[in-house]
Scaffold this active site. Structure first.
Site: not given
Length: 316
Positions: A12, A143
């Site tokens: 990304q 995360y």
């Protein structure tokens, strides 16, 4: 002239950062690192050198660094928040074991290393509005846990071994180039696609969910500016709060409706994404980044919305 290795160059952020770095430093000086099955394509492949660079393979990283005489590594290898929750062991192996490999190679070869952190490094006990530069970080997701560990491990290598490590805490990133890839803030990318396609957007977060966001050109500018900053000015290193805009779903919806008045949105809340979003900051205090390396965003919500709608209309 720098020689740069971008790890995760097809992802990304990496796909856009690699191109931007090549514009600045020259195509031949920026190597697109990739893993098998995610080889660079098109302009990314043809625009400069590439190399196998799987963060879980330390020898592979070392070979790429030595072959291309690398002095700066942008490490963008990570799973995004929602994907990481579904694959926590893989998230740790890529995010932390992989970072350890990179830092060891950097220590041995005197490389500077940029490894981004995230607003996900904060948790529900953090002050949310604004979130200070230095505050409690007790995230509830793998995360977030991996991002806090990234910050600490990067600082450790700086203080222990003198490795020039630097990073920013990215907000949610919005881009027309790369499709969403499993992040909590990806709704703010999806909504523009729906608007351009004339579809009703189904929002996975409830009304009033405030989150920090940033347009990708500002994110690229932040990463490069920090790595170019005078180290003598840096009080912090890993990691800097950076901010550009903060909004809830209904705010971005109304921003789009100023240009697409027939656009419609409904809510269908995703419990996992909502729980993650609720634990993240509403707004980051980025005063340290502004003071220590002159950080300044270039896009607000309206400027981003105009550009996203224009660029996606051409793309789609």
């Amino acid at each position: 002239m720098k020689n740069i290795l971008v790890i995760g160059s097809t992802g990304q952020i990496g796909s856009e950062l690699t191109r931007e770095l090549r514009k600045i430093y020259g195509n031949e000086h920026v190597v697109a690192g990739y893993i098998p099955g995610a080889e660079p394509q098109g302009e990314l492949r043809d625009g400069g050198p590439s190399a196998l660079a799987d963060v879980t393979n330390g020898q592979q990283i070392a070979d790429a660094v030595k072959t291309h005489n690398i002095d700066t590594i942008y490490n963008l290898a990570a799973l995004l928040s929602v994907v990481a929750e579904r694959k926590p062991q893989l998230a740790w192996r890529i995010g932390i074991d992989g970072l350890w490999n990179i830092l060891e190679v950097a220590r041995e070869n005197k490389c500077a290393v940029f490894t981004p952190s995230s607003i996900g490094s904060f948790g529900p006990s953090t002050p949310h509005n604004p979130t200070p530069q230095d505050t409690i970080q007790r995230p509830l997701t793998i995360y977030g846990v991996s991002k806090v560990t990234t910050e600490l491990l990067s600082d450790y290598y700086f203080h222990k071994y003198g490795v020039d490590t630097r990073s920013v805490r990215f907000p949610g990133l919005i881009s027309y180039v790369t499709p969403p890839g499993g992040g909590t803030t990806d709704y703010a990318v999806d909504i523009y696609y729906s608007a351009v396609r004339g579809e009703t957007f189904v929002c996975p977060l409830r009304e009033g969910t405030m989150l920090d966001m940033m347009y990708m050109p500002d994110a690229l500018h932040a990463a490069i500016s920090l790595m170019e900053a005078d180290p003598a000015r840096l009080v912090h290193r890993n990691s800097f709060n950076i901010a550009a805009m903060s909004f809830a779903p209904e705010t971005i919806y109304e921003a789009i409706r100023r240009y697409r008045p027939d656009f419609e949105m409904v809510y269908d809340v995703d419990p996992l994404k909502q729980s993650i979003a609720d634990s993240w900051p509403d707004r980051l205090d980025d005063s340290c980044a502004r003071a220590e390396w002159d950080w300044q965003p270039r896009y607000d919500l309206d400027a981003m919305t105009r550009d996203m709608l224009e660029k996606l209309s051409l793309k789609l």
